[in-house]
Design a protein around this motif. Sequence first.
Motif, PDB file in Angstrom:
ATOM      1  N   ALA A   1       0.803  -1.228   0.000  1.00 12.71           N
ATOM      2  CA  ALA A   1       0.000   0.000   0.000  1.00 12.71           C
ATOM      3  C   ALA A   1       0.832   1.272   0.000  1.00 12.71           C
ATOM      4  N   ALA A   2       2.076   1.215   0.462  1.00  9.11           N
ATOM      5  CA  ALA A   2       2.886   2.434   0.581  1.00  9.11           C
ATOM      6  C   ALA A   2       3.272   2.966  -0.796  1.00  9.11           C
ATOM      7  N   THR A   3       3.293   4.291  -0.911  1.00 11.34           N
ATOM      8  CA  THR A   3       3.705   4.947  -2.152  1.00 11.34           C
ATOM      9  C   THR A   3       5.235   5.022  -2.209  1.00 11.34           C
ATOM     10  N   ASP A   4       5.792   4.773  -3.388  1.00 12.68           N
ATOM     11  CA  ASP A   4       7.244   4.848  -3.551  1.00 12.68           C
ATOM     12  C   ASP A   4       7.737   6.274  -3.274  1.00 12.68           C
ATOM     13  N   THR A   5       8.829   6.369  -2.522  1.00 16.76           N
ATOM     14  CA  THR A   5       9.420   7.658  -2.174  1.00 16.76           C
ATOM     15  C   THR A   5      10.837   7.718  -2.732  1.00 16.76           C
ATOM     16  N   PHE A   6      11.153   8.830  -3.393  1.00 17.33           N
ATOM     17  CA  PHE A   6      12.469   9.018  -3.995  1.00 17.33           C
ATOM     18  C   PHE A   6      13.174  10.197  -3.316  1.00 17.33           C
ATOM     19  N   GLU A   7      14.487  10.078  -3.184  1.00 14.03           N
ATOM     20  CA  GLU A   7      15.303  11.132  -2.594  1.00 14.03           C
ATOM     21  C   GLU A   7      16.455  11.464  -3.529  1.00 14.03           C
TER      22      GLU A   7
ATOM     23  N   THR B   1      18.590  17.592   0.530  1.00 11.83           N
ATOM     24  CA  THR B   1      17.905  16.429  -0.045  1.00 11.83           C
ATOM     25  C   THR B   1      16.452  16.767  -0.334  1.00 11.83           C
ATOM     26  N   GLY B   2      16.029  16.502  -1.554  1.00 10.52           N
ATOM     27  CA  GLY B   2      14.633  16.659  -1.935  1.00 10.52           C
ATOM     28  C   GLY B   2      13.918  15.323  -1.918  1.00 10.52           C
ATOM     29  N   VAL B   3      12.701  15.306  -1.434  1.00 12.27           N
ATOM     30  CA  VAL B   3      11.913  14.080  -1.285  1.00 12.27           C
ATOM     31  C   VAL B   3      10.619  14.243  -2.067  1.00 12.27           C
ATOM     32  N   SER B   4      10.288  13.236  -2.873  1.00 11.12           N
ATOM     33  CA  SER B   4       9.057  13.292  -3.661  1.00 11.12           C
ATOM     34  C   SER B   4       8.718  11.882  -4.140  1.00 11.12           C
ATOM     35  N   SER B   5       7.467  11.735  -4.580  1.00 15.95           N
ATOM     36  CA  SER B   5       7.051  10.464  -5.179  1.00 15.95           C
ATOM     37  C   SER B   5       7.506  10.342  -6.623  1.00 15.95           C
ATOM     38  N   ASP B   6       8.022  11.439  -7.195  1.00 17.21           N
ATOM     39  CA  ASP B   6       8.544  11.467  -8.557  1.00 17.21           C
ATOM     40  C   ASP B   6      10.050  11.704  -8.495  1.00 17.21           C
ATOM     41  N   PRO B   7      10.869  10.844  -9.083  1.00 12.30           N
ATOM     42  CA  PRO B   7      12.326  11.032  -8.970  1.00 12.30           C
ATOM     43  C   PRO B   7      12.820  12.347  -9.552  1.00 12.30           C
ATOM     44  N   ARG B   8      12.226  12.807 -10.656  1.00 15.20           N
ATOM     45  CA  ARG B   8      12.652  14.074 -11.248  1.00 15.20           C
ATOM     46  C   ARG B   8      12.272  15.252 -10.367  1.00 15.20           C
TER      47      ARG B   8
ATOM     48  N   VAL C   1       5.529  27.205  -0.055  1.00 12.72           N
ATOM     49  CA  VAL C   1       6.454  27.033   1.075  1.00 12.72           C
ATOM     50  C   VAL C   1       5.943  25.970   2.033  1.00 12.72           C
ATOM     51  N   GLU C   2       4.643  25.944   2.300  1.00 13.34           N
ATOM     52  CA  GLU C   2       4.095  24.960   3.245  1.00 13.34           C
ATOM     53  C   GLU C   2       4.334  23.530   2.767  1.00 13.34           C
ATOM     54  N   THR C   3       4.163  23.306   1.478  1.00 14.44           N
ATOM     55  CA  THR C   3       4.400  21.961   0.933  1.00 14.44           C
ATOM     56  C   THR C   3       5.885  21.670   0.814  1.00 14.44           C
ATOM     57  N   LEU C   4       6.656  22.668   0.441  1.00 15.42           N
ATOM     58  CA  LEU C   4       8.091  22.473   0.235  1.00 15.42           C
ATOM     59  C   LEU C   4       8.803  22.153   1.537  1.00 15.42           C
ATOM     60  N   ARG C   5       8.297  22.673   2.644  1.00 15.18           N
ATOM     61  CA  ARG C   5       8.950  22.440   3.930  1.00 15.18           C
ATOM     62  C   ARG C   5       8.973  20.952   4.292  1.00 15.18           C
ATOM     63  N   GLY C   6       7.968  20.221   3.903  1.00 18.48           N
ATOM     64  CA  GLY C   6       7.916  18.795   4.221  1.00 18.48           C
ATOM     65  C   GLY C   6       8.640  17.909   3.231  1.00 18.48           C
ATOM     66  N   HIS C   7       9.257  18.506   2.193  1.00 18.01           N
ATOM     67  CA  HIS C   7       9.943  17.721   1.170  1.00 18.01           C
ATOM     68  C   HIS C   7      11.429  18.064   1.069  1.00 18.01           C
ATOM     69  N   VAL C   8      11.961  18.769   2.059  1.00 19.89           N
ATOM     70  CA  VAL C   8      13.367  19.181   2.029  1.00 19.89           C
ATOM     71  C   VAL C   8      14.022  18.811   3.348  1.00 19.89           C
ATOM     72  N   ARG C   9      15.241  18.319   3.240  1.00 18.72           N
ATOM     73  CA  ARG C   9      16.047  17.988   4.421  1.00 18.72           C
ATOM     74  C   ARG C   9      17.482  18.451   4.177  1.00 18.72           C
ATOM     75  N   ALA C  10      18.091  19.110   5.147  1.00 17.49           N
ATOM     76  CA  ALA C  10      19.454  19.626   5.006  1.00 17.49           C
ATOM     77  C   ALA C  10      20.343  19.015   6.076  1.00 17.49           C
ATOM     78  N   GLU C  11      21.580  18.694   5.691  1.00 12.17           N
ATOM     79  CA  GLU C  11      22.547  18.100   6.607  1.00 12.17           C
ATOM     80  C   GLU C  11      23.908  18.757   6.414  1.00 12.17           C
TER      81      GLU C  11
ATOM     82  N   ALA D   1      16.633  23.430  -6.513  1.00 14.96           N
ATOM     83  CA  ALA D   1      16.011  24.731  -6.276  1.00 14.96           C
ATOM     84  C   ALA D   1      16.395  25.281  -4.908  1.00 14.96           C
ATOM     85  N   VAL D   2      16.423  24.452  -3.899  1.00 13.58           N
ATOM     86  CA  VAL D   2      16.777  24.913  -2.556  1.00 13.58           C
ATOM     87  C   VAL D   2      18.266  25.257  -2.489  1.00 13.58           C
ATOM     88  N   VAL D   3      19.113  24.466  -3.132  1.00 21.95           N
ATOM     89  CA  VAL D   3      20.545  24.780  -3.138  1.00 21.95           C
ATOM     90  C   VAL D   3      20.783  26.123  -3.827  1.00 21.95           C
TER      91      VAL D   3
END
Length: 226
Positions: free
Chosen positions: A48-54, A121-128, A100-110, A136-138
């Motif tokens: 049932a889980a949706t594929d997640t790409f990073e 790191t960008g996170v989405s169900s679409d690899p592109r 911004v509200e949606t983008l905040r949950g799809h970005v991680r910085a280290e 874009a964030v960089v």
Amino acid sequence: MTDSPAQRTALFGRLTRRLRPSHRPPAWWPLPACVLLGAVCGLSYGLAATDTFESTGYAMAVAEKGTDPSAALGYAQSYGRLATGDATLGYAQGAAREPVETLRGHVRAETSPDSPMIAVTGVSSDPRRAAQIADAVVEALIVSGGHVAEDTGVKLIPFGHAVAPSAPVSPSVPLGTAVGASAGGLLGGLVLLVRPGRPARRHAAPVPGPSQGGAAFATEGRELVR
């Protein structure tokens, strides 16, 4: 010597108890039940889980001429914390095509304490889309850092562009099933450890009835008393 009626009754009771099927489950039944339940849950999640790409892009802090090179490391830590802030995401929302509200949950910085490098790191169900969000964030972080580069003496430069991943990072169906079964086995083992032990069965020992010899001895004793 023939058996008395009491002895025959006790023998019949023992045979009946041995031949009677036991309806009580074994004491270790929670273990396989929890393993099976965990495997089913893991399998369901994997299906049932949706594929997640990073995808990850990199920027590096570089000290300009006349600035202490060690300052780049400290500013890299600061810019890494600002990468997921509203100001940076506000610059990135146009290129990322996300609010911004949606983008905040799809970005991680280290960041690393040993290197002036920032990984976004960008996170989405679409690899592109994941690669597009990271780039874009960089880019927004580099532009934001360039506004204060004259004051800080440190500027950010792109170090590596994000690439669309070829495989998702979400667990596959076999892996999810294995993880669920392992978790179920661990839970079943804990249940066996904490639950109270089953009391041992107590079988009442049959009392043999008086034999004929004993009955005759008792009769003779009564006659002697008379």
